[in-house]
Design a protein around this motif. Structure first.
Motif, PDB file in Angstrom:
ATOM      1  N   PHE A 151      69.891  62.049  38.807  1.00 38.71           N
ATOM      2  CA  PHE A 151      70.038  63.507  38.739  1.00 38.71           C
ATOM      3  C   PHE A 151      71.514  63.876  38.620  1.00 38.71           C
ATOM      4  N   THR A 152      72.392  63.115  39.270  1.00 36.00           N
ATOM      5  CA  THR A 152      73.833  63.379  39.198  1.00 36.00           C
ATOM      6  C   THR A 152      74.337  63.226  37.761  1.00 36.00           C
TER       7      THR A 152
ATOM      8  N   TYR B  23      64.885  68.157  34.927  1.00 37.62           N
ATOM      9  CA  TYR B  23      65.158  66.740  35.197  1.00 37.62           C
ATOM     10  C   TYR B  23      63.870  65.994  35.526  1.00 37.62           C
TER      11      TYR B  23
ATOM     12  N   ASN C 266      73.115  66.110  35.817  1.00 40.42           N
ATOM     13  CA  ASN C 266      73.891  67.301  36.156  1.00 40.42           C
ATOM     14  C   ASN C 266      75.211  67.323  35.381  1.00 40.42           C
ATOM     15  N   ARG C 267      75.908  66.174  35.334  1.00 39.15           N
ATOM     16  CA  ARG C 267      77.171  66.113  34.570  1.00 39.15           C
ATOM     17  C   ARG C 267      76.916  66.418  33.096  1.00 39.15           C
TER      18      ARG C 267
ATOM     19  N   THR D  57      64.704  75.793  35.950  1.00 36.48           N
ATOM     20  CA  THR D  57      65.782  75.228  36.759  1.00 36.48           C
ATOM     21  C   THR D  57      66.115  73.822  36.267  1.00 36.48           C
ATOM     22  N   GLN D  58      67.320  73.416  36.558  1.00 28.62           N
ATOM     23  CA  GLN D  58      67.768  72.081  36.161  1.00 28.62           C
ATOM     24  C   GLN D  58      66.918  71.011  36.838  1.00 28.62           C
ATOM     25  N   SER D  59      66.523  71.244  38.066  1.00 30.13           N
ATOM     26  CA  SER D  59      65.687  70.277  38.796  1.00 30.13           C
ATOM     27  C   SER D  59      64.341  70.087  38.117  1.00 30.13           C
TER      28      SER D  59
ATOM     29  N   SER E  59      74.498  68.239  31.935  1.00 28.36           N
ATOM     30  CA  SER E  59      74.186  69.662  31.877  1.00 28.36           C
ATOM     31  C   SER E  59      75.459  70.514  31.876  1.00 28.36           C
ATOM     32  N   VAL E  60      76.408  70.142  32.713  1.00 24.67           N
ATOM     33  CA  VAL E  60      77.675  70.882  32.796  1.00 24.67           C
ATOM     34  C   VAL E  60      78.439  70.767  31.477  1.00 24.67           C
TER      35      VAL E  60
END
Length: 195
Positions: free
Chosen positions: A65-66, A42, A69-70, A37-39, A72-73
């Motif tokens: 984390f934000t 991270y 996330n960006r 998972t991304q979490s 990652s996207v």
């Protein structure tokens, strides 16, 4: 909405010091593999960055984390485009012979070279940061190497074809009573030496 020109604002991950490059690459590979998972990724990313701060004594803000996330996207979008391009290229290569494939490689390499030079020209007086320059140089080197490999492969295929043609003609000479001169003429015409 019109597409923005230029590279835009640098992300927190883009602003990490050079010492963090290996950690960022690791995170990109982990995200691309889609096994965790991304979490989770991270959390380990954060731990690795803290270790870099301690090991090298460099001070920097760890991306939130934000921000991760960006990143990652964006990475997922690029990965999808690359996978789509790879599928298209694979489909095309199945329908093409080695010569057509070599031509496609040459065209793609020239396109990459043109893109690199256009990006350098668009950078203007501000120039390109060292990391960007290094990436452009790597792209240019890879394109040039692809052209060399393509040419080398084509030459090898042509040499193998010539050897097989010589063997076939020599076999006919031995069994069929073809004269050496006639065999030489056939080979010269087949291999493009004489017309």
């Amino acid at each position: 909405m019109a597409k923005r020109k230029g590279r835009g604002r640098l992300s927190k991950i883009d602003l990490l010091p050079e010492e963090c490059d290996e950690v960022v690459s690791w995170a990109a590979r982990e995200l691309a593999s889609r096994d965790r998972t991304q979490s989770d990724i991270y959390k380990e990313f954060e731990e690795k960055l803290i270790a870099v701060q301690g090991e090298y004594g460099v001070a920097f803000d760890i991306p939130s984390f934000t921000s991760f996330n960006r990143y990652s996207v964006r990475l997922a979008e690029v990965t999808r485009r690359l996978e789509s391009t790879r599928e298209i290229a694979s489909s095309i290569s199945e329908r093409m012979n080695a010569e057509s494939s070599d031509e496609l490689t040459m065209i793609a390499a020239e396109t990459i070279k043109t893109l690199v030079f256009e990006l350098m020209a668009q950078a203007g007086e501000g120039g390109i940061d060292p990391k960007g320059a290094m990436q452009l140089a790597a792209a240019l080197k890879a394109a040039t190497q692809a052209q060399g490999v393509s040419t080398s492969r084509r030459q090898k295929v042509e040499e193998q074809l010539a050897d097989k043609a010589k063997e076939a003609v020599q076999s006919v000479v031995k069994t069929g009573g073809l004269s050496d001169e006639a065999a030489k003429t056939i080979l010269d015409k087949f291999l493009g030496v004489a017309k």
